[in-house]
Design an enzyme around this catalytic site. Structure first.
Site, short mmCIF file in Angstrom:
data_model
loop_
_atom_site.label_atom_id
_atom_site.label_comp_id
_atom_site.label_asym_id
_atom_site.label_seq_id
_atom_site.Cartn_x
_atom_site.Cartn_y
_atom_site.Cartn_z
N SER A 113 0.81 -1.22 0.00
CA SER A 113 0.00 0.00 0.00
C SER A 113 0.84 1.26 0.00
O SER A 113 0.38 2.31 -0.46
CB SER A 113 -0.94 0.01 1.21
OG SER A 113 -1.94 -0.98 1.08
N ASP A 285 -9.10 -3.99 2.57
CA ASP A 285 -7.81 -4.67 2.56
C ASP A 285 -7.59 -5.51 3.82
O ASP A 285 -7.12 -6.65 3.75
CB ASP A 285 -6.70 -3.62 2.44
CG ASP A 285 -5.32 -4.19 2.66
OD1 ASP A 285 -4.84 -4.96 1.82
OD2 ASP A 285 -4.70 -3.86 3.70
#
Length: 399
Positions: A113, A285
């Site tokens: 990320s 996520d």
């Protein structure tokens, strides 16, 4: 009032229908611990929320604002599972300009990320773990900073800690995503107008014993800790710190992302020059890492309702581009079966990590036609910079 009651009923029913699943609060990196070993999951269905439909005006005005919405870990399977769970409809259906983003980082086919967020924020591919720096660890300017330097109002919203990888990429310049206290300190080096997310710990319980919340107050920020207090703010600078680390997952979190998005738009849209806002649905996520289908679906539905807030503003404002995408896909998720009538979904995950699958890009408003087809993730940032008419080479970062 009737719509608010339906949303409340939807959340309450969701809480009951999945009460058999364990939803824990996550520390900064604890969400990556895979808990479901068989990788097979079932979402039993629940109540549906109504989806409003908006048409993109053919006579849109010149672009003035950009709202970038990032569903962290949200691939097509995550989107379609949520669509099935809501009876076949999402606010994402309003988008007619759709493309795909290649998400690899500079040093890995599978991005994290930090590198993914940095690519979307700066238009530069970098190594996994990097926040706002290039492969040589040199700071690179991001779209929010460029907008700020141009005189636009700017904001960041996240359901995670505000110092976590994706939101950090629009604020900070550090060589490691785990430098949470350094990332928090970088907020003091900006003139950001609104930020809302978790992370009190990194601002107030620091090793250097500085109280950054007090320092923010000294810079005329309204520092607030609950979404109820945040919703009372009508103008001025706002720092909403809503959890010690990450915010609780859905449905425990309740109404946070939707009202946070609304209040940010209300404040930022007061600017005559325009604004840039990044909104992240972080915990799609988190549950992808844990292979929890109910968690993935509820987080994606919550994110979609926030998308609805942005779309409503953009449809009537006609000067606003809304972009919805992801930094990567998480879990290698695939749908085995579903039922539009009941909202039931059956899915399987291939792993507890990120994957290299391309992720969707949705765009609505002036300039939306630039976001179709296959493109690199860095192209999203580059195109936003062109549309906002900010010249990257005119600015330097003093860090």
């Amino acid at each position: 009032m009737k719509k608010q009651f339906k949303i409340l009923l939807y959340i309450l029913f969701s809480t009951l229908i999945i009460s058999c699943f364990a939803f824990a609060s996550f520390g900064q990196e604890e969400y990556k611990d895979l808990k479901n070993k068989d990788l097979k999951e079932l979402y039993p269905g629940g109540l549906f929320y109504e989806v409003e439909h908006y048409s993109q005006s053919k006579k849109s005005k010149q672009l003035k604002n950009i709202i970038l919405m990032i569903g962290d870990g949200m691939g097509l399977a995550q989107v379609y599972s949520a669509m099935t769970a809501n009876g076949g409809h999402l606010y994402l259906e309003n988008f007619r300009n759709i493309g795909f983003s290649r998400t690899y980082s500079s040093d890995n086919y599978i991005t994290d990320s930090a590198a993914g967020g940095t690519a979307l924020a700066t238009g530069v591919k970098t190594y996994n773990g990097a926040i706002g720096v290039d492969p040589d660890k040199k700071p690179v300017i991001n779209i929010r900073e460029l907008a700020e330097y141009k005189g636009l109002k700017t904001g960041i919203i996240s359901t995670s800690s505000i110092t976590h990888a994706t939101p950090a990429s629009f604020i900070a310049h550090v060589d490691s995503r785990g430098s949470y206290e350094d990332i928090a300190l970088d907020f003091l080096k900006t003139n950001i107008d609104v930020f809302i997310g978790g992370g009190i710990k990194n601002f107030e319980e620091r090793r250097d014993r500085r109280n950054l919340s007090q320092e923010l107050k000294d810079k005329s920020y309204q520092v607030l800790y609950t979404i109820e207090d945040i919703q009372k703010v009508k103008s001025g600078k706002l720092a909403g710190l809503t959890a010690q680390e990450h915010n609780k997952p859905m449905p425990e979190r309740g109404e946070m992302l939707v009202p946070a998005t609304q209040i940010a738009i209300n404040i930022l849209s007061q600017s005559k020059k325009g604004f840039f806002l990044m909104v992240e649905g972080s915990e799609i996520d988190f549950f992808g890492h844990r292979n929890s289908l109910p968690g993935v679906i509820l987080e994606t539905l919550d994110f979609d309702r926030a998308v609805g807030v942005a779309l409503k503003f953009a449809a009537y404002n006609r000067e606003t581009l809304v972009i919805v995408t992801a930094d990567h896909e998480t879990g290698g998720m695939s749908i085995n079966n579903g039922n539009y009538k009941t909202g039931e979904v059956s899915a399987i995950f291939t792993n507890g990590s990120h994957t290299g699958i391309t992720v969707p890009i949705f765009a609505f408003g002036p300039g939306a036609d630039l976001f179709t087809g296959f493109m690199e993730n860095i192209d999203i940032a580059k195109k936003m910079m062109i549309l906002l008419k900010v010249e990257k080479q005119n600015f330097s970062i003093k860090y």
